[in-house]
Motif scaffolding. Structure first.
Motif, PDB file in Angstrom:
ATOM      1  N   ALA A  25      -0.602   4.455  -0.392  1.00 40.54           N
ATOM      2  CA  ALA A  25      -0.682   3.024  -0.108  1.00 40.54           C
ATOM      3  C   ALA A  25       0.060   2.183  -1.141  1.00 40.54           C
ATOM      4  O   ALA A  25       0.264   0.988  -0.920  1.00 40.54           O
ATOM      5  CB  ALA A  25      -2.136   2.588  -0.052  1.00 40.54           C
ATOM      6  N   GLY A  27       3.184   1.956  -2.003  1.00 40.13           N
ATOM      7  CA  GLY A  27       4.409   1.343  -1.488  1.00 40.13           C
ATOM      8  C   GLY A  27       4.130   0.088  -0.672  1.00 40.13           C
ATOM      9  O   GLY A  27       4.803  -0.930  -0.827  1.00 40.13           O
ATOM     10  N   ARG A  28       3.124   0.153   0.178  1.00 41.58           N
ATOM     11  CA  ARG A  28       2.761  -1.021   0.991  1.00 41.58           C
ATOM     12  C   ARG A  28       2.199  -2.139   0.126  1.00 41.58           C
ATOM     13  O   ARG A  28       2.480  -3.315   0.361  1.00 41.58           O
ATOM     14  CB  ARG A  28       1.757  -0.620   2.065  1.00 41.58           C
ATOM     15  CG  ARG A  28       2.384   0.229   3.172  1.00 41.58           C
ATOM     16  CD  ARG A  28       1.372   0.483   4.249  1.00 41.58           C
ATOM     17  NE  ARG A  28       0.296   1.302   3.697  1.00 41.58           N
ATOM     18  CZ  ARG A  28       0.017   2.533   4.069  1.00 41.58           C
ATOM     19  NH1 ARG A  28       0.701   3.085   5.021  1.00 41.58           N
ATOM     20  NH2 ARG A  28      -0.965   3.203   3.504  1.00 41.58           N
ATOM     21  N   ILE A  29       1.420  -1.779  -0.879  1.00 40.39           N
ATOM     22  CA  ILE A  29       0.858  -2.786  -1.779  1.00 40.39           C
ATOM     23  C   ILE A  29       1.968  -3.482  -2.559  1.00 40.39           C
ATOM     24  O   ILE A  29       1.980  -4.713  -2.685  1.00 40.39           O
ATOM     25  CB  ILE A  29      -0.175  -2.151  -2.731  1.00 40.39           C
ATOM     26  CG1 ILE A  29      -1.405  -1.696  -1.941  1.00 40.39           C
ATOM     27  CG2 ILE A  29      -0.569  -3.117  -3.841  1.00 40.39           C
ATOM     28  CD1 ILE A  29      -2.364  -0.835  -2.733  1.00 40.39           C
ATOM     29  N   THR A  31       5.108  -3.795  -1.695  1.00 39.09           N
ATOM     30  CA  THR A  31       5.864  -4.639  -0.766  1.00 39.09           C
ATOM     31  C   THR A  31       5.127  -5.954  -0.512  1.00 39.09           C
ATOM     32  O   THR A  31       5.736  -7.030  -0.554  1.00 39.09           O
ATOM     33  CB  THR A  31       6.108  -3.896   0.559  1.00 39.09           C
ATOM     34  OG1 THR A  31       6.854  -2.715   0.291  1.00 39.09           O
ATOM     35  CG2 THR A  31       6.863  -4.763   1.552  1.00 39.09           C
ATOM     36  N   ALA A  32       3.833  -5.880  -0.278  1.00 43.47           N
ATOM     37  CA  ALA A  32       3.045  -7.097  -0.036  1.00 43.47           C
ATOM     38  C   ALA A  32       3.072  -8.013  -1.259  1.00 43.47           C
ATOM     39  O   ALA A  32       3.227  -9.239  -1.123  1.00 43.47           O
ATOM     40  CB  ALA A  32       1.609  -6.734   0.330  1.00 43.47           C
TER      41      ALA A  32
END
Length: 99
Positions: A25, A27-29, A31-32
């Motif tokens: 997770a 990478g998604r964090i 990016t956000a």
């Protein structure tokens, strides 16, 4: 400035200690958080009357630097992607040849 450097060093140390852990997770964090930072930067720029009033006088040099920076980033990201993809394909091909 020292605070920023210390935070960065702490992050590097944490990353080093956790390098063998699976963290899907992250990478998604990241990016956000980057999107949030860009949004907050936009609010800061839009709320600064000196910057907003000077937008029309930025000039050709600023536009050239912006386009050059974006083009350079895209070019090097594409080159890195090709390099990594070629390495992975070569490794995959070698694994398949041995089986």
């Amino acid at each position: 400035m020292l605070t920023i450097v210390m935070i960065m060093i702490c992050g590097i140390g944490t990353g080093y200690l956790l390098r063998n852990k699976k963290m899907g997770a992250i990478g998604r964090i990241i990016t956000a958080l980057i999107w949030v930072l860009l949004f907050l930067l936009g609010i800061e720029v839009g709320g600064n009357p000196r910057i907003v009033n000077g937008l029309q006088t930025l000039g050709l040099e600023a536009i050239v630097l912006t386009i050059g920076g974006c083009a350079g980033s895209v070019l090097f990201a594409w080159a890195l992607w090709r390099y990594v993809s070629a390495k992975e394909a070569k490794a995959h091909h070698q694994e398949g040849g041995e089986a």
